[in-house]
Write an enzyme that holds these catalytic residues in place. Structure first.
Site, PDB file in Angstrom:
ATOM      1  N   GLY A 188       0.813  -1.236  -0.051  1.00 55.40           N
ATOM      2  CA  GLY A 188       0.151   0.040  -0.012  1.00 55.40           C
ATOM      3  C   GLY A 188       0.880   1.378   0.215  1.00 55.40           C
TER       4      GLY A 188
ATOM      5  CG  ASN B  47       2.009   3.116  -5.696  1.00 60.33           C
ATOM      6  OD1 ASN B  47       2.363   4.049  -6.246  1.00 60.33           O
ATOM      7  ND2 ASN B  47       2.761   1.962  -6.100  1.00 60.33           N
TER       8      ASN B  47
ATOM      9  CE  LYS C 182     -13.193 -10.839 -13.017  1.00 58.95           C
ATOM     10  NZ  LYS C 182     -12.108 -10.399 -11.853  1.00 58.95           N
TER      11      LYS C 182
ATOM     12  CG  MET D 223      -1.613  -7.495  -6.919  1.00 59.97           C
ATOM     13  SD  MET D 223      -0.865  -6.284  -8.155  1.00 59.97           S
ATOM     14  CE  MET D 223       0.137  -7.648  -9.143  1.00 59.97           C
TER      15      MET D 223
ATOM     16  CG  ASN E 199      -3.459  -0.243 -12.747  1.00 64.88           C
ATOM     17  OD1 ASN E 199      -3.225  -0.395 -11.607  1.00 64.88           O
ATOM     18  ND2 ASN E 199      -2.891  -1.261 -13.700  1.00 64.88           N
TER      19      ASN E 199
ATOM     20  CG  HIS F  20       1.738  -2.360 -14.919  1.00 67.77           C
ATOM     21  ND1 HIS F  20       1.327  -3.596 -14.474  1.00 67.77           N
ATOM     22  CD2 HIS F  20       2.674  -2.690 -15.798  1.00 67.77           C
ATOM     23  CE1 HIS F  20       2.036  -4.613 -14.679  1.00 67.77           C
ATOM     24  NE2 HIS F  20       2.911  -4.334 -15.742  1.00 67.77           N
TER      25      HIS F  20
HETATM   26  C1  GAR Z   1       3.436  -1.592  -7.293  1.00 68.86           C
HETATM   27  O1  GAR Z   1       4.788  -1.595  -7.893  1.00 68.86           O
HETATM   28  C2  GAR Z   1       2.610  -1.308  -8.324  1.00 68.86           C
HETATM   29  O2  GAR Z   1       2.992  -0.783  -9.619  1.00 68.86           O
HETATM   30  C3  GAR Z   1       2.292  -2.787  -8.666  1.00 68.86           C
HETATM   31  O3  GAR Z   1       2.468  -3.516  -7.396  1.00 68.86           O
HETATM   32  C4  GAR Z   1       2.923  -2.750  -6.434  1.00 68.86           C
HETATM   33  C5  GAR Z   1       2.451  -2.171  -5.316  1.00 68.86           C
HETATM   34  O4  GAR Z   1       3.120  -1.874  -4.227  1.00 68.86           O
HETATM   35  N1  GAR Z   1       1.297  -3.082  -9.429  1.00 68.86           N
HETATM   36  C6  GAR Z   1       0.835  -3.785 -10.465  1.00 68.86           C
HETATM   37  O5  GAR Z   1       1.939  -4.620 -10.826  1.00 68.86           O
HETATM   38  C7  GAR Z   1      -0.366  -4.188 -11.120  1.00 68.86           C
HETATM   39  N2  GAR Z   1      -0.308  -4.724 -12.178  1.00 68.86           N
HETATM   40  P1  GAR Z   1       2.390  -1.116  -3.160  1.00 68.86           P
HETATM   41  O6  GAR Z   1       1.379  -2.000  -2.500  1.00 68.86           O
HETATM   42  O7  GAR Z   1       3.643  -0.798  -2.039  1.00 68.86           O
HETATM   43  O8  GAR Z   1       1.788   0.233  -3.608  1.00 68.86           O
END
Ligand code: GAR
Length: 210
Positions: free
Chosen positions: A18, A20, A81, A106, A129, A131
């Protein structure tokens, strides 16, 4: 989605640490954009973001909803789902959410769910989102691992509108970072993560908030 009210109410979706999600909350606290964060949705009971928010001096009152994806005995994947997303949608509606910011969430959102957040005026979903790759390279899971193991000298991060594909929606912003020869995977990923916080911040400021 027909808007009866012009306020922008955001839900953050996160499955992991979390960092982000906290960055988005920081941006809202700094009033970098004119929207309200209404709640956080997670599909993981042990997601790091739950403790981060619950123990945060400022964000501890943000409602957190943990909605694990569970397939009941005899239930098909699409039915499970759909049920999972109905549960989420009911919560979002109770908070009048009209924008969703994915932050390391995810699970793939279905076309039916995304349609609820489709904006006719700009022909995109009000779902964004982050990525960790230069899309269309390395969609899906483990993008940092894939870029690092491929020996890419330049990698990057992307903010995009979400469609029903895997990391395929219209790109809002993309930024690159260089790999250093001496980089361990952790160095490489940490450089990418710093760029993620910067690019999410920029995207939230420059976004066409319909
Ligand atoms: C981040 O690197 C984000 O970009 C990635 O998961 C991580 C979450 O980190 N997202 C993906 O891969 C989506 N396909 P966080 O929980 O510390 O924000």
């Amino acid at each position: 989605m027909i808007m009866t009210d012009q306020s922008k109410n955001i839900a953050i979706f996160a499955s992991g640490n979390g960092t982000n999600a906290i960055n988005i909350l920081d941006c809202a606290k700094e009033e970098l954009f004119n929207s309200t964060i209404k709640c956080l949705i997670t599909d993981k009971k042990d997601a790091g973001i739950i403790v981060k928010i619950n123990t945060h001096p400022v964000y501890k009152n943000i409602p957190i909803y943990t909605i694990p994806f569970v397939k009941k005995i005899g239930e098909s994947h699409p039915v499970a789902k759909a049920r999972h997303e109905v549960e989420i949608k009911e919560i979002l509606d109770s908070h009048h959410v009209n924008w969703i910011a994915l932050a390391g969430y995810m699970k793939i959102l279905s076309a039916k769910f995304l349609k609820c957040y489709f904006d006719e005026s700009f022909q995109k979903n009000r779902v964004i989102n982050i990525h960790p790759s230069l899309l269309p390279k390395y969609p899906g899971k483990d993008a940092y691992e894939q870029a690092f193991n491929s020996g890419d000298e330049v990698s990057g991060v992307t903010i995009h509108h979400v469609d029903s594909g895997i990391d395929t929606g219209p790109i809002i912003l993309q930024k690159t970072f260089k790999r250093k020869k001496e980089d361990t995977f952790e160095d490489f990923k940490n450089r990418g993560l710093s760029l993620e916080y910067q690019i999410y911040r920029e995207a939230l400021v420059s976004l066409d908030w319909k």
